[in-house]
Design an enzyme around this catalytic site. Structure first.
Site, PDB file in Angstrom:
ATOM      1  N   LYS A  27       0.835  -1.220   0.000  1.00  0.00           N
ATOM      2  CA  LYS A  27       0.000   0.000   0.000  1.00  0.00           C
ATOM      3  C   LYS A  27       0.853   1.247   0.000  1.00  0.00           C
ATOM      4  CE  LYS A  27      -1.754   1.780   3.944  1.00  0.00           C
ATOM      5  NZ  LYS A  27      -1.446   3.184   4.188  1.00  0.00           N
ATOM      6  N   ASN A  28       1.821   1.326   0.915  1.00  0.00           N
ATOM      7  CA  ASN A  28       2.565   2.572   1.104  1.00  0.00           C
ATOM      8  C   ASN A  28       3.543   2.864  -0.023  1.00  0.00           C
ATOM      9  OD1 ASN A  28       1.056   3.063   3.305  1.00  0.00           O
ATOM     10  ND2 ASN A  28       2.576   2.364   4.781  1.00  0.00           N
ATOM     11  N   CYS A  51      -5.048   7.843   9.040  1.00  0.00           N
ATOM     12  CA  CYS A  51      -5.251   7.253  10.368  1.00  0.00           C
ATOM     13  C   CYS A  51      -5.076   8.278  11.481  1.00  0.00           C
ATOM     14  CB  CYS A  51      -4.269   6.102  10.579  1.00  0.00           C
ATOM     15  SG  CYS A  51      -4.546   4.727   9.450  1.00  0.00           S
ATOM     16  N   ARG A  94       0.450  14.342  13.281  1.00  0.00           N
ATOM     17  CA  ARG A  94       0.871  14.121  11.889  1.00  0.00           C
ATOM     18  C   ARG A  94       1.001  15.412  11.081  1.00  0.00           C
ATOM     19  NH1 ARG A  94      -1.829   8.780   9.431  1.00  0.00           N
ATOM     20  NH2 ARG A  94       0.251   8.579   8.559  1.00  0.00           N
ATOM     21  N   ASP A 153       3.912   0.485  12.311  1.00  0.00           N
ATOM     22  CA  ASP A 153       2.677  -0.098  11.760  1.00  0.00           C
ATOM     23  C   ASP A 153       2.446  -1.526  12.223  1.00  0.00           C
ATOM     24  OD1 ASP A 153       2.979   1.599   8.519  1.00  0.00           O
ATOM     25  OD2 ASP A 153       2.461   2.310  10.515  1.00  0.00           O
ATOM     26  N   ARG A 155      -9.056  -0.019   3.668  1.00  0.00           N
ATOM     27  CA  ARG A 155      -8.151   0.977   3.085  1.00  0.00           C
ATOM     28  C   ARG A 155      -6.781   0.385   2.773  1.00  0.00           C
ATOM     29  NH1 ARG A 155      -6.454   5.004   6.546  1.00  0.00           N
ATOM     30  NH2 ARG A 155      -5.090   5.358   4.759  1.00  0.00           N
TER      31      ARG A 155
HETATM   32  C1  EPZ Z   1       3.914   6.812   6.462  1.00  0.00           C
HETATM   33  O1  EPZ Z   1       3.166   7.888   7.030  1.00  0.00           O
HETATM   34  C2  EPZ Z   1       2.922   5.645   6.354  1.00  0.00           C
HETATM   35  N1  EPZ Z   1       1.814   6.067   5.528  1.00  0.00           N
HETATM   36  C3  EPZ Z   1       2.408   5.274   7.739  1.00  0.00           C
HETATM   37  O2  EPZ Z   1       1.634   4.078   7.595  1.00  0.00           O
HETATM   38  C4  EPZ Z   1       3.567   4.935   8.642  1.00  0.00           C
HETATM   39  O3  EPZ Z   1       3.085   4.775   9.946  1.00  0.00           O
HETATM   40  C5  EPZ Z   1       4.609   6.085   8.641  1.00  0.00           C
HETATM   41  O4  EPZ Z   1       5.000   6.412   7.307  1.00  0.00           O
HETATM   42  C6  EPZ Z   1       5.852   5.717   9.427  1.00  0.00           C
HETATM   43  O5  EPZ Z   1       6.426   4.570   8.921  1.00  0.00           O
HETATM   44  C7  EPZ Z   1       1.996   6.071   4.191  1.00  0.00           C
HETATM   45  O6  EPZ Z   1       3.036   5.741   3.652  1.00  0.00           O
HETATM   46  C8  EPZ Z   1       0.828   6.513   3.351  1.00  0.00           C
HETATM   47  P1  EPZ Z   1       6.093  10.018   8.507  1.00  0.00           P
HETATM   48  P2  EPZ Z   1       3.752   9.376   7.042  1.00  0.00           P
HETATM   49  O7  EPZ Z   1       6.089  11.284   7.740  1.00  0.00           O
HETATM   50  O8  EPZ Z   1       4.519   9.594   5.786  1.00  0.00           O
HETATM   51  C9  EPZ Z   1       6.407  13.278  11.999  1.00  0.00           C
HETATM   52  C10 EPZ Z   1      -0.203   2.654   7.758  1.00  0.00           C
HETATM   53  O9  EPZ Z   1      -0.691   2.069   8.731  1.00  0.00           O
HETATM   54  N2  EPZ Z   1       6.373  14.264  10.907  1.00  0.00           N
HETATM   55  O10 EPZ Z   1       7.204   9.078   8.310  1.00  0.00           O
HETATM   56  O11 EPZ Z   1       2.677  10.281   7.350  1.00  0.00           O
HETATM   57  C11 EPZ Z   1       5.073  12.530  12.118  1.00  0.00           C
HETATM   58  O12 EPZ Z   1       4.147  13.230  12.879  1.00  0.00           O
HETATM   59  C12 EPZ Z   1       0.233   4.125   7.888  1.00  0.00           C
HETATM   60  O13 EPZ Z   1      -0.013   2.147   6.635  1.00  0.00           O
HETATM   61  C13 EPZ Z   1       6.555  15.603  11.200  1.00  0.00           C
HETATM   62  O14 EPZ Z   1       6.711  15.977  12.366  1.00  0.00           O
HETATM   63  O15 EPZ Z   1       4.735   9.251   8.293  1.00  0.00           O
HETATM   64  C14 EPZ Z   1       5.505  11.229  12.751  1.00  0.00           C
HETATM   65  O16 EPZ Z   1       5.579  11.389  14.135  1.00  0.00           O
HETATM   66  C15 EPZ Z   1      -0.133   4.714   9.205  1.00  0.00           C
HETATM   67  N3  EPZ Z   1       6.533  16.495  10.173  1.00  0.00           N
HETATM   68  C16 EPZ Z   1       6.886  11.004  12.158  1.00  0.00           C
HETATM   69  O17 EPZ Z   1       7.351  12.267  11.678  1.00  0.00           O
HETATM   70  C17 EPZ Z   1       6.356  16.119   8.861  1.00  0.00           C
HETATM   71  O18 EPZ Z   1       6.334  16.967   7.962  1.00  0.00           O
HETATM   72  C18 EPZ Z   1       6.925  10.007  11.001  1.00  0.00           C
HETATM   73  O19 EPZ Z   1       5.956  10.391  10.062  1.00  0.00           O
HETATM   74  C19 EPZ Z   1       6.179  14.742   8.586  1.00  0.00           C
HETATM   75  C20 EPZ Z   1       6.201  13.829   9.622  1.00  0.00           C
END
Ligand code: EPZ
Length: 412
Positions: free
Chosen positions: A18-19, A112, A117, A300, A392
Protein backbone atom coordinates in the site's frame (compact mmCIF):
# COMPACT_ATOMS: atom_id res chain seq x y z
CA UNK A 1 -17.91 -11.52 12.67
CA UNK A 2 -15.19 -13.87 13.91
CA UNK A 3 -15.58 -17.17 15.76
CA UNK A 4 -12.19 -17.66 17.39
CA UNK A 5 -10.02 -20.51 18.61
CA UNK A 6 -9.17 -22.12 15.24
CA UNK A 7 -5.43 -22.51 14.42
CA UNK A 8 -4.77 -21.04 10.96
CA UNK A 9 -3.30 -23.50 8.46
CA UNK A 10 -2.15 -23.25 4.86
CA UNK A 11 -0.67 -20.67 2.49
CA UNK A 12 -1.38 -16.96 2.01
CA UNK A 13 -0.19 -14.81 -0.93
CA UNK A 14 0.96 -11.29 -0.02
CA UNK A 15 -0.31 -8.34 -2.12
CA UNK A 16 1.56 -5.29 -3.38
CA UNK A 17 2.62 -2.67 -0.80
CA UNK A 18 0.00 0.00 0.00
CA UNK A 19 2.56 2.57 1.10
CA UNK A 20 4.47 2.14 -2.15
CA UNK A 21 1.49 2.05 -4.53
CA UNK A 22 -0.13 5.18 -3.06
CA UNK A 23 3.04 7.12 -3.96
CA UNK A 24 3.70 5.48 -7.33
CA UNK A 25 0.29 6.38 -8.82
CA UNK A 26 0.83 10.15 -8.24
CA UNK A 27 4.45 9.75 -9.44
CA UNK A 28 3.15 8.50 -12.79
CA UNK A 29 1.72 12.00 -13.37
CA UNK A 30 5.28 13.37 -13.75
CA UNK A 31 5.68 11.62 -17.11
CA UNK A 32 4.46 12.68 -20.55
CA UNK A 33 3.47 9.16 -21.59
CA UNK A 34 1.52 6.26 -19.95
CA UNK A 35 2.85 3.93 -17.23
CA UNK A 36 1.73 0.39 -16.41
CA UNK A 37 1.85 -0.52 -12.70
CA UNK A 38 1.20 -4.12 -11.66
CA UNK A 39 1.11 -6.15 -8.43
CA UNK A 40 -1.21 -3.35 -7.30
CA UNK A 41 -3.14 -4.08 -4.06
CA UNK A 42 -6.95 -4.11 -4.46
CA UNK A 43 -7.64 -1.63 -1.63
CA UNK A 44 -9.90 1.43 -1.29
CA UNK A 45 -6.99 3.93 -1.07
CA UNK A 46 -6.02 2.95 -4.66
CA UNK A 47 -9.61 3.37 -5.89
CA UNK A 48 -9.71 6.83 -4.30
CA UNK A 49 -6.38 7.87 -5.89
CA UNK A 50 -7.50 6.62 -9.32
CA UNK A 51 -10.67 8.71 -9.02
CA UNK A 52 -8.58 11.80 -8.14
CA UNK A 53 -6.27 11.21 -11.13
CA UNK A 54 -9.30 10.92 -13.44
CA UNK A 55 -10.72 14.12 -11.97
CA UNK A 56 -7.43 15.88 -12.76
CA UNK A 57 -7.82 14.87 -16.42
CA UNK A 58 -5.71 11.70 -16.41
CA UNK A 59 -6.92 8.44 -17.98
CA UNK A 60 -6.74 5.20 -16.02
CA UNK A 61 -7.35 1.66 -17.30
CA UNK A 62 -7.86 -0.67 -14.38
CA UNK A 63 -7.41 -4.45 -14.52
CA UNK A 64 -7.13 -6.78 -11.55
CA UNK A 65 -3.89 -5.90 -9.71
CA UNK A 66 -2.86 -3.59 -12.57
CA UNK A 67 -3.44 -0.03 -13.69
CA UNK A 68 -2.38 1.92 -16.79
CA UNK A 69 -2.12 5.65 -16.09
CA UNK A 70 -2.06 8.05 -19.06
CA UNK A 71 -1.13 11.52 -17.73
CA UNK A 72 -1.27 13.32 -21.11
CA UNK A 73 -4.71 14.89 -20.40
CA UNK A 74 -3.90 16.16 -16.90
CA UNK A 75 -5.22 19.76 -16.89
CA UNK A 76 -5.86 20.55 -13.22
CA UNK A 77 -3.66 20.82 -10.10
CA UNK A 78 -6.56 20.77 -7.65
CA UNK A 79 -8.18 17.37 -6.84
CA UNK A 80 -11.64 17.34 -5.15
CA UNK A 81 -11.19 18.24 -1.50
CA UNK A 82 -13.75 15.71 -0.31
CA UNK A 83 -11.66 12.95 -1.90
CA UNK A 84 -8.19 14.26 -0.99
CA UNK A 85 -9.11 14.74 2.67
CA UNK A 86 -10.07 11.06 3.01
CA UNK A 87 -6.52 9.74 2.82
CA UNK A 88 -3.00 10.74 3.93
CA UNK A 89 -1.17 9.90 0.74
CA UNK A 90 -3.10 12.50 -1.26
CA UNK A 91 -0.21 14.73 -0.13
CA UNK A 92 1.91 12.99 -2.81
CA UNK A 93 -0.22 14.82 -5.39
CA UNK A 94 1.36 18.06 -4.10
CA UNK A 95 4.89 16.92 -5.06
CA UNK A 96 3.68 15.48 -8.36
CA UNK A 97 1.53 18.43 -9.50
CA UNK A 98 4.07 21.01 -8.27
CA UNK A 99 6.64 19.26 -10.48
CA UNK A 100 4.22 19.18 -13.43
CA UNK A 101 2.60 22.65 -13.12
CA UNK A 102 4.81 24.53 -10.61
CA UNK A 103 1.55 24.74 -8.68
CA UNK A 104 -0.77 22.55 -6.58
CA UNK A 105 -3.79 23.08 -4.33
CA UNK A 106 -4.80 20.13 -2.14
CA UNK A 107 -6.97 19.64 0.92
CA UNK A 108 -5.07 18.94 4.14
CA UNK A 109 -4.48 15.15 4.10
CA UNK A 110 -6.63 12.75 6.15
CA UNK A 111 -5.60 9.22 7.14
CA UNK A 112 -5.25 7.25 10.37
CA UNK A 113 -5.96 9.13 13.62
CA UNK A 114 -2.75 8.04 15.39
CA UNK A 115 -1.22 11.39 16.32
CA UNK A 116 -0.85 15.01 15.21
CA UNK A 117 0.87 14.12 11.89
CA UNK A 118 2.05 17.58 10.71
CA UNK A 119 3.48 18.14 7.17
CA UNK A 120 5.96 20.90 8.10
CA UNK A 121 8.88 18.91 6.65
CA UNK A 122 7.11 18.58 3.29
CA UNK A 123 6.48 22.35 3.22
CA UNK A 124 10.05 23.11 4.36
CA UNK A 125 11.30 21.04 1.43
CA UNK A 126 9.00 22.60 -1.19
CA UNK A 127 9.98 26.09 0.00
CA UNK A 128 13.68 25.17 -0.20
CA UNK A 129 13.08 24.37 -3.90
CA UNK A 130 11.68 27.89 -4.37
CA UNK A 131 7.94 27.38 -3.82
CA UNK A 132 5.64 29.62 -1.76
CA UNK A 133 3.13 27.85 0.48
CA UNK A 134 -0.15 29.08 1.94
CA UNK A 135 -2.71 27.15 4.00
CA UNK A 136 -6.22 28.64 3.96
CA UNK A 137 -9.64 27.06 4.62
CA UNK A 138 -7.98 23.65 4.98
CA UNK A 139 -6.34 23.89 1.54
CA UNK A 140 -2.57 23.81 1.01
CA UNK A 141 -1.55 25.97 -1.96
CA UNK A 142 2.02 25.59 -3.24
CA UNK A 143 3.29 27.73 -6.13
CA UNK A 144 6.69 28.38 -7.72
CA UNK A 145 7.93 30.40 -10.72
CA UNK A 146 10.39 27.56 -11.17
CA UNK A 147 11.78 24.78 -8.97
CA UNK A 148 15.52 24.92 -8.33
CA UNK A 149 17.53 22.17 -6.60
CA UNK A 150 18.76 22.74 -3.03
CA UNK A 151 20.25 21.04 0.07
CA UNK A 152 17.45 19.95 2.43
CA UNK A 153 17.95 18.49 5.92
CA UNK A 154 14.85 16.86 7.43
CA UNK A 155 14.40 17.59 11.14
CA UNK A 156 12.54 14.30 11.58
CA UNK A 157 12.83 11.07 9.57
CA UNK A 158 9.67 11.19 7.45
CA UNK A 159 8.56 8.67 4.81
CA UNK A 160 6.10 11.13 3.33
CA UNK A 161 8.45 14.11 3.18
CA UNK A 162 11.31 12.04 1.71
CA UNK A 163 9.10 10.68 -1.10
CA UNK A 164 7.32 14.02 -1.75
CA UNK A 165 10.62 15.85 -2.19
CA UNK A 166 11.88 13.16 -4.58
CA UNK A 167 8.73 13.81 -6.64
CA UNK A 168 9.16 17.60 -6.55
CA UNK A 169 12.93 17.63 -7.17
CA UNK A 170 13.34 15.14 -10.00
CA UNK A 171 12.46 17.74 -12.68
CA UNK A 172 13.80 20.77 -10.79
CA UNK A 173 16.71 22.74 -12.20
CA UNK A 174 20.05 21.50 -10.86
CA UNK A 175 20.86 19.13 -7.99
CA UNK A 176 18.96 18.45 -4.77
CA UNK A 177 20.50 16.76 -1.72
CA UNK A 178 18.09 15.30 0.84
CA UNK A 179 19.54 14.48 4.26
CA UNK A 180 18.20 12.47 7.24
CA UNK A 181 15.89 10.60 4.85
CA UNK A 182 13.52 7.73 5.57
CA UNK A 183 14.93 4.38 4.35
CA UNK A 184 11.72 2.32 4.17
CA UNK A 185 11.45 -0.25 1.32
CA UNK A 186 8.68 1.84 -0.26
CA UNK A 187 11.01 4.88 -0.47
CA UNK A 188 13.37 2.73 -2.56
CA UNK A 189 10.50 1.34 -4.67
CA UNK A 190 9.31 4.86 -5.56
CA UNK A 191 12.87 5.94 -6.44
CA UNK A 192 13.21 2.87 -8.69
CA UNK A 193 9.95 3.78 -10.41
CA UNK A 194 11.08 7.39 -10.97
CA UNK A 195 14.48 6.25 -12.30
CA UNK A 196 12.71 3.85 -14.68
CA UNK A 197 10.86 6.94 -16.00
CA UNK A 198 14.21 8.66 -16.65
CA UNK A 199 14.87 10.43 -13.34
CA UNK A 200 18.37 10.62 -11.85
CA UNK A 201 18.05 9.65 -8.18
CA UNK A 202 20.87 8.05 -6.17
CA UNK A 203 21.04 6.90 -2.55
CA UNK A 204 17.42 5.90 -1.88
CA UNK A 205 17.45 3.49 1.06
CA UNK A 206 20.23 5.45 2.75
CA UNK A 207 19.85 8.61 4.85
CA UNK A 208 21.17 10.81 2.01
CA UNK A 209 19.55 11.03 -1.43
CA UNK A 210 20.99 12.96 -4.42
CA UNK A 211 18.60 14.03 -7.20
CA UNK A 212 19.89 15.61 -10.42
CA UNK A 213 16.97 17.32 -12.16
CA UNK A 214 16.00 16.23 -15.68
CA UNK A 215 13.77 18.01 -18.24
CA UNK A 216 11.42 15.20 -19.16
CA UNK A 217 10.16 11.88 -17.84
CA UNK A 218 8.53 9.10 -19.84
CA UNK A 219 6.11 6.33 -18.85
CA UNK A 220 7.41 2.90 -17.76
CA UNK A 221 6.30 -0.53 -16.54
CA UNK A 222 6.69 -1.25 -12.81
CA UNK A 223 5.87 -4.05 -10.39
CA UNK A 224 5.05 -2.87 -6.85
CA UNK A 225 7.06 -4.57 -4.03
CA UNK A 226 5.22 -6.94 -1.64
CA UNK A 227 3.58 -5.38 1.42
CA UNK A 228 5.89 -5.66 4.43
CA UNK A 229 3.13 -4.88 6.94
CA UNK A 230 0.51 -7.17 5.37
CA UNK A 231 3.09 -9.98 5.58
CA UNK A 232 3.75 -9.09 9.24
CA UNK A 233 0.00 -9.15 9.88
CA UNK A 234 -0.36 -12.76 8.68
CA UNK A 235 2.78 -13.79 10.61
CA UNK A 236 1.13 -12.48 13.81
CA UNK A 237 -2.20 -14.15 12.92
CA UNK A 238 -0.43 -17.50 12.49
CA UNK A 239 1.42 -17.17 15.82
CA UNK A 240 -1.59 -15.85 17.78
CA UNK A 241 -3.71 -18.88 16.73
CA UNK A 242 -0.78 -21.30 17.16
CA UNK A 243 -1.26 -22.33 13.53
CA UNK A 244 1.03 -23.36 10.68
CA UNK A 245 1.04 -20.77 7.87
CA UNK A 246 3.29 -20.24 4.84
CA UNK A 247 3.46 -16.60 3.73
CA UNK A 248 4.25 -16.38 0.02
CA UNK A 249 5.71 -13.67 -2.21
CA UNK A 250 7.65 -11.62 0.37
CA UNK A 251 11.16 -10.07 0.55
CA UNK A 252 12.65 -11.48 3.80
CA UNK A 253 15.08 -8.54 4.14
CA UNK A 254 12.12 -6.17 4.58
CA UNK A 255 10.85 -8.28 7.50
CA UNK A 256 14.10 -8.65 9.47
CA UNK A 257 13.07 -6.61 12.53
CA UNK A 258 9.65 -8.35 12.67
CA UNK A 259 11.23 -11.83 12.32
CA UNK A 260 13.79 -10.97 15.02
CA UNK A 261 11.19 -9.76 17.54
CA UNK A 262 8.79 -12.67 16.96
CA UNK A 263 11.66 -15.20 17.20
CA UNK A 264 12.61 -13.64 20.54
CA UNK A 265 9.08 -14.51 21.71
CA UNK A 266 9.58 -18.15 20.68
CA UNK A 267 7.75 -18.06 17.34
CA UNK A 268 9.36 -20.53 14.89
CA UNK A 269 10.04 -18.81 11.56
CA UNK A 270 11.54 -20.74 8.65
CA UNK A 271 12.90 -18.41 5.94
CA UNK A 272 12.97 -19.30 2.25
CA UNK A 273 13.84 -17.10 -0.78
CA UNK A 274 10.39 -15.54 -1.15
CA UNK A 275 8.40 -17.33 1.54
CA UNK A 276 8.23 -17.71 5.30
CA UNK A 277 6.70 -20.54 7.35
CA UNK A 278 5.35 -19.55 10.78
CA UNK A 279 4.58 -22.05 13.57
CA UNK A 280 4.80 -22.08 17.38
CA UNK A 281 5.68 -24.58 20.11
CA UNK A 282 3.63 -23.65 23.17
CA UNK A 283 3.02 -20.35 24.95
CA UNK A 284 5.03 -17.36 23.74
CA UNK A 285 7.41 -15.36 25.92
CA UNK A 286 7.16 -11.61 26.78
CA UNK A 287 9.41 -9.09 24.98
CA UNK A 288 9.88 -5.30 24.88
CA UNK A 289 9.31 -3.40 21.63
CA UNK A 290 10.55 0.07 20.64
CA UNK A 291 9.23 1.40 17.35
CA UNK A 292 11.71 3.16 15.06
CA UNK A 293 11.97 4.23 11.42
CA UNK A 294 13.24 1.45 9.07
CA UNK A 295 15.30 -0.69 9.58
CA UNK A 296 14.02 -0.39 13.18
CA UNK A 297 10.79 -2.10 14.33
CA UNK A 298 7.91 -0.61 12.27
CA UNK A 299 5.30 1.42 14.12
CA UNK A 300 2.68 -0.10 11.76
CA UNK A 301 3.29 -3.51 13.42
CA UNK A 302 2.98 -2.18 16.96
CA UNK A 303 -0.77 -2.70 17.35
CA UNK A 304 -0.58 -6.18 15.80
CA UNK A 305 2.23 -7.32 18.10
CA UNK A 306 0.27 -6.11 21.14
CA UNK A 307 -2.17 -8.99 20.56
CA UNK A 308 0.68 -11.51 20.79
CA UNK A 309 2.06 -9.81 23.90
CA UNK A 310 -1.42 -9.86 25.47
CA UNK A 311 -1.32 -13.70 25.38
CA UNK A 312 2.38 -14.12 26.15
CA UNK A 313 3.90 -15.32 29.43
CA UNK A 314 4.99 -12.26 31.46
CA UNK A 315 4.95 -8.45 31.31
CA UNK A 316 5.96 -6.65 28.08
CA UNK A 317 6.50 -2.98 27.26
CA UNK A 318 5.84 -1.24 23.94
CA UNK A 319 7.50 2.17 23.45
CA UNK A 320 5.95 4.05 20.53
CA UNK A 321 8.68 6.45 19.32
CA UNK A 322 7.09 7.50 15.99
CA UNK A 323 3.55 8.60 16.92
CA UNK A 324 2.25 10.12 20.14
CA UNK A 325 -1.32 8.78 19.91
CA UNK A 326 -1.15 5.16 18.71
CA UNK A 327 -2.48 3.25 21.76
CA UNK A 328 -6.23 4.02 21.43
CA UNK A 329 -6.93 0.45 20.25
CA UNK A 330 -5.98 -0.91 23.70
CA UNK A 331 -9.22 0.44 25.18
CA UNK A 332 -11.10 -1.79 22.72
CA UNK A 333 -8.90 -4.86 23.36
CA UNK A 334 -9.47 -4.49 27.11
CA UNK A 335 -13.12 -5.52 26.45
CA UNK A 336 -11.68 -8.97 25.60
CA UNK A 337 -9.77 -9.22 28.89
CA UNK A 338 -6.45 -7.82 27.65
CA UNK A 339 -4.46 -6.48 30.63
CA UNK A 340 -2.71 -3.27 29.51
CA UNK A 341 -2.04 0.22 30.76
CA UNK A 342 -0.55 3.22 28.97
CA UNK A 343 1.91 5.74 30.43
CA UNK A 344 2.79 8.43 27.90
CA UNK A 345 4.46 6.72 24.93
CA UNK A 346 4.73 3.36 26.68
CA UNK A 347 2.17 0.59 27.02
CA UNK A 348 2.69 -2.06 29.70
CA UNK A 349 1.00 -5.35 28.76
CA UNK A 350 0.69 -8.21 31.27
CA UNK A 351 0.04 -11.48 29.41
CA UNK A 352 -3.13 -13.48 30.19
CA UNK A 353 -3.91 -17.17 29.52
CA UNK A 354 -6.91 -16.40 27.32
CA UNK A 355 -9.05 -13.61 25.90
CA UNK A 356 -12.77 -13.74 25.07
CA UNK A 357 -14.77 -12.48 22.09
CA UNK A 358 -16.40 -8.99 22.31
CA UNK A 359 -17.98 -6.25 20.12
CA UNK A 360 -15.17 -3.93 18.97
CA UNK A 361 -14.82 -0.77 16.85
CA UNK A 362 -11.81 -0.35 14.57
CA UNK A 363 -10.15 3.03 15.31
CA UNK A 364 -7.72 2.97 12.37
CA UNK A 365 -6.24 0.62 9.74
CA UNK A 366 -3.72 -1.42 11.80
CA UNK A 367 -5.88 -1.28 14.95
CA UNK A 368 -8.68 -2.90 12.92
CA UNK A 369 -6.38 -5.69 11.74
CA UNK A 370 -5.19 -6.22 15.34
CA UNK A 371 -8.82 -6.59 16.48
CA UNK A 372 -9.44 -9.25 13.81
CA UNK A 373 -6.38 -11.22 15.01
CA UNK A 374 -7.50 -10.87 18.64
CA UNK A 375 -10.89 -12.25 17.57
CA UNK A 376 -9.20 -15.22 15.84
CA UNK A 377 -7.24 -15.99 19.05
CA UNK A 378 -10.18 -15.48 21.43
CA UNK A 379 -12.77 -17.87 22.82
CA UNK A 380 -16.18 -17.08 21.41
CA UNK A 381 -17.47 -14.51 18.93
CA UNK A 382 -15.93 -11.12 18.16
CA UNK A 383 -17.63 -8.42 16.08
CA UNK A 384 -15.37 -5.79 14.48
CA UNK A 385 -17.15 -2.66 13.23
CA UNK A 386 -15.89 0.35 11.16
CA UNK A 387 -14.09 -2.09 8.85
CA UNK A 388 -13.79 0.61 6.16
CA UNK A 389 -10.56 1.45 8.01
CA UNK A 390 -9.29 -2.07 7.27
CA UNK A 391 -10.34 -2.08 3.60
CA UNK A 392 -8.15 0.98 3.08
CA UNK A 393 -5.01 -1.14 3.43
CA UNK A 394 -5.81 -4.88 3.32
CA UNK A 395 -6.90 -6.71 0.18
CA UNK A 396 -9.79 -9.16 0.81
CA UNK A 397 -8.62 -9.86 4.38
CA UNK A 398 -11.57 -12.12 5.28
CA UNK A 399 -11.20 -14.19 2.09
CA UNK A 400 -7.47 -14.71 2.70
CA UNK A 401 -8.19 -15.73 6.33
CA UNK A 402 -11.06 -18.05 5.31
CA UNK A 403 -8.57 -19.81 2.99
CA UNK A 404 -6.44 -20.41 6.11
CA UNK A 405 -9.44 -22.01 7.86
CA UNK A 406 -10.64 -19.00 9.87
CA UNK A 407 -14.34 -18.71 10.77
CA UNK A 408 -14.75 -15.09 9.72
CA UNK A 409 -17.42 -13.39 7.61
CA UNK A 410 -18.22 -9.89 6.42
CA UNK A 411 -21.72 -8.91 7.53
CA UNK A 412 -23.51 -6.04 5.80
C1 EPZ B 1 3.91 6.81 6.46
O1 EPZ B 1 3.17 7.89 7.03
C2 EPZ B 1 2.92 5.64 6.35
N1 EPZ B 1 1.81 6.07 5.53
C3 EPZ B 1 2.41 5.27 7.74
O2 EPZ B 1 1.63 4.08 7.59
C4 EPZ B 1 3.57 4.93 8.64
O3 EPZ B 1 3.09 4.78 9.95
C5 EPZ B 1 4.61 6.08 8.64
O4 EPZ B 1 5.00 6.41 7.31
C6 EPZ B 1 5.85 5.72 9.43
O5 EPZ B 1 6.43 4.57 8.92
C7 EPZ B 1 2.00 6.07 4.19
O6 EPZ B 1 3.04 5.74 3.65
C8 EPZ B 1 0.83 6.51 3.35
P1 EPZ B 1 6.09 10.02 8.51
P2 EPZ B 1 3.75 9.38 7.04
O7 EPZ B 1 6.09 11.28 7.74
O8 EPZ B 1 4.52 9.59 5.79
C9 EPZ B 1 6.41 13.28 12.00
C10 EPZ B 1 -0.20 2.65 7.76
O9 EPZ B 1 -0.69 2.07 8.73
N2 EPZ B 1 6.37 14.26 10.91
O10 EPZ B 1 7.20 9.08 8.31
O11 EPZ B 1 2.68 10.28 7.35
C11 EPZ B 1 5.07 12.53 12.12
O12 EPZ B 1 4.15 13.23 12.88
C12 EPZ B 1 0.23 4.12 7.89
O13 EPZ B 1 -0.01 2.15 6.63
C13 EPZ B 1 6.55 15.60 11.20
O14 EPZ B 1 6.71 15.98 12.37
O15 EPZ B 1 4.73 9.25 8.29
C14 EPZ B 1 5.51 11.23 12.75
O16 EPZ B 1 5.58 11.39 14.14
C15 EPZ B 1 -0.13 4.71 9.20
N3 EPZ B 1 6.53 16.50 10.17
C16 EPZ B 1 6.89 11.00 12.16
O17 EPZ B 1 7.35 12.27 11.68
C17 EPZ B 1 6.36 16.12 8.86
O18 EPZ B 1 6.33 16.97 7.96
C18 EPZ B 1 6.92 10.01 11.00
O19 EPZ B 1 5.96 10.39 10.06
C19 EPZ B 1 6.18 14.74 8.59
C20 EPZ B 1 6.20 13.83 9.62
Amino acid sequence: MINGGIPLKGTVEISGAKNSAVAILPAALLADTPSTIDNLPEISDIELLSKMIEYLGGKTIKKEHEIIIDPKGINSFCPPHELASQMRASYYLIGALLSRFNEAAIAMPGGCNIGVRPIDQHIKGFEALGAKTTIEHGIIKVKADKLVGNHIYFDVVSVGATINLMLAACKAEGTTILENCAKEPHVVDVANFLNAMGANIKGAGTDMIKIVGVDKLHGCKHTVIPDQIEAGTYMVAAAATHGDVTIKGIIPKHLESIIAKMSEMGVIIEEYDEDLRVTTAGRLKRVDIKTQPYPGFPTDMQQLMAVLLALADGVSMITENVYEGRFKYLDELKKMGVNAKVEGRTAVIEGVEKITGAPLKATDLRAGAAMIIAGLAANGVTEVKNIYHIDRGYEAIEKKLQKLGADIKRVK
